[in-house]
Design a protein around this motif. Structure first.
Motif, PDB file in Angstrom:
ATOM      1  N   CYS A 209       0.833  -1.211   0.000  1.00 36.60           N
ATOM      2  CA  CYS A 209       0.000   0.000   0.000  1.00 36.60           C
ATOM      3  C   CYS A 209       0.864   1.256   0.000  1.00 36.60           C
ATOM      4  O   CYS A 209       0.558   2.235  -0.692  1.00 36.60           O
ATOM      5  CB  CYS A 209      -0.920   0.004   1.221  1.00 36.60           C
ATOM      6  SG  CYS A 209      -2.303  -1.141   1.109  1.00 36.60           S
ATOM      7  N   GLN A 213       0.729   3.985  -2.929  1.00 40.18           N
ATOM      8  CA  GLN A 213       0.422   5.373  -2.575  1.00 40.18           C
ATOM      9  C   GLN A 213       1.526   6.314  -3.062  1.00 40.18           C
ATOM     10  O   GLN A 213       1.239   7.387  -3.618  1.00 40.18           O
ATOM     11  CB  GLN A 213       0.249   5.513  -1.064  1.00 40.18           C
ATOM     12  CG  GLN A 213      -0.084   6.936  -0.621  1.00 40.18           C
ATOM     13  CD  GLN A 213      -0.274   7.040   0.884  1.00 40.18           C
ATOM     14  OE1 GLN A 213      -0.172   6.065   1.613  1.00 40.18           O
ATOM     15  NE2 GLN A 213      -0.550   8.247   1.364  1.00 40.18           N
ATOM     16  N   LYS A 221      -4.486   6.497   1.815  1.00 41.16           N
ATOM     17  CA  LYS A 221      -3.996   5.126   1.709  1.00 41.16           C
ATOM     18  C   LYS A 221      -4.934   4.337   0.807  1.00 41.16           C
ATOM     19  O   LYS A 221      -6.095   4.080   1.163  1.00 41.16           O
ATOM     20  CB  LYS A 221      -3.925   4.484   3.093  1.00 41.16           C
ATOM     21  CG  LYS A 221      -3.294   3.102   3.098  1.00 41.16           C
ATOM     22  CD  LYS A 221      -3.181   2.574   4.519  1.00 41.16           C
ATOM     23  CE  LYS A 221      -2.533   1.186   4.531  1.00 41.16           C
ATOM     24  NZ  LYS A 221      -2.409   0.678   5.924  1.00 41.16           N
ATOM     25  N   LEU A 224      -5.823  -2.116  -1.409  1.00 41.27           N
ATOM     26  CA  LEU A 224      -4.982  -2.990  -2.231  1.00 41.27           C
ATOM     27  C   LEU A 224      -5.088  -4.410  -1.693  1.00 41.27           C
ATOM     28  O   LEU A 224      -5.297  -4.616  -0.502  1.00 41.27           O
ATOM     29  CB  LEU A 224      -3.540  -2.474  -2.172  1.00 41.27           C
ATOM     30  CG  LEU A 224      -2.415  -3.258  -2.844  1.00 41.27           C
ATOM     31  CD1 LEU A 224      -1.313  -2.288  -3.288  1.00 41.27           C
ATOM     32  CD2 LEU A 224      -1.801  -4.289  -1.894  1.00 41.27           C
TER      33      LEU A 224
END
Length: 327
Positions: A209, A213, A221, A224
């Motif tokens: 993540c 990001q 965030k 995922l």
């Protein structure tokens, strides 16, 4: 690895002609359970045809109307002496949102993956696979093309990060409709990684993540999901799932409301000339054909050695939503 047989090769049941006294020809689905997708996807395409009728995409409506209206199958014997149906002739419209063409394309993609996979596994026997889903916040449907372009650029940045473990990938775009009438584009990715990934190089979901990001350059965030695949898992089936549909039929068809129709028409505008599938890294040389849209949706097999034992023709009966045998 078991032999792959396309689903348009159908073992015939004993019902191959009308029973005495019957006034209705048998449906294609009477001959085999494996045939049902023909009826299902042709019916879905009928509904999509209706969505286009009388709009700026009226030509799509006409093309879909005549798509796979007639199907001609060759009768071929199997090793056991039974007859099977092998699609021999049909006309397809190649409209991107046509569900019967999307289904046929998925079968051709699956056949290509099946053909290419053994060579890759032979050359890279110790490599493993990850299934990665990458998402972003929903966007307005009129911003879909711009959002997908931004996501593609972010994925390129992700693939260039030092911590990115993928040695190769198959990436497809899927779009679902949000509850507020917006769009939810996301990526389905099949990554190939070295076996050492499951040691010191392992990335937790939180780390994934963080990398996504960073690549998106956003202040939230993103959601995922990443899963490791078992070494002996069905990779062909997974590749087929990754590239199955860019948008599910339920999202395209909707409930028939004006809002659903407008969403669908804007979706059609937004995805025009966009790329649905991309291949990268070491998978490029093996699965390059997956980036090319199949033109042959019949699946002609030049290696076929069994002789035809005749042909059967079926046509689409819209009121019944069935293909029936033509006399």
């Amino acid at each position: 690895m078991s032999d792959y047989r396309s689903s348009d090769e159908i073992l015939l049941s004993p019902i191959i002609s009308k029973k005495s006294g019957d006034s209705i020809s048998p449906a294609l689905s009477d001959l085999s359970e494996k045939d049902k997708p023909w009826d299902i996807h042709r019916f879905e395409s009928d509904r999509i045809e209706f969505r286009y009728k009388g709009t700026e995409f009226d030509n799509y409506s006409d093309r879909i109307h005549f798509c796979a209206e007639f199907l001609e199958f060759a009768l071929r014997p199997t090793d056991s002496g039974e007859l099977r149906l092998k699609l021999a002739s049909a006309r397809f419209c190649h409209v991107r949102t046509c569900m019967i063409c999307s289904w046929r394309k998925s079968l051709r993609y699956k056949a290509r993956a099946y053909k290419a996979l053994p060579k890759f596994l032979e050359d890279y026997p110790c490599y493993r696979f990850l299934f990665l889903t990458l998402t972003v916040k929903n966007c307005e449907i009129c911003e879909l093309r711009q959002t997908i372009d931004w996501m593609n650029k972010a994925f390129t940045r992700l693939s260039r990060l030092k911590d990115f473990p993928g040695e190769g990938w198959v990436k497809s775009v899927e779009v679902t409709k949000g509850r507020r009438g917006d769009a939810h584009p996301h990526f389905h990715c099949l990554l190939v990684v070295k076996s050492s990934y499951f040691g010191r190089s392992y990335l937790s979901q939180d780390k994934w993540c963080e990398l996504w990001q960073k690549s998106l350059r956003v202040d939230y965030k993103p959601v995922l999901d990443v899963q490791a695949l078992k070494p002996k898992g069905s990779l062909v089936a997974l590749i087929a799932e990754v590239i199955k549909y860019q948008t599910k039929p339920s999202n395209l068809i909707g409930d028939g409301s004006v809002q659903d129709k407008e969403w669908f028409l804007e979706y059609t505008r937004q995805i025009a000339n966009t790329k649905a599938i991309s291949i990268g890294g070491i998978l490029k040389d093996y699965f390059r054909e997956l980036e090319e849209e199949p033109q042959d949706l019949i699946g002609h097999d030049e290696t076929e050695v069994s002789e035809e034992q005749g042909r059967l023709m079926f046509n689409w009966k819209r009121k019944e939503a069935k293909y029936r045998l033509m006399e």
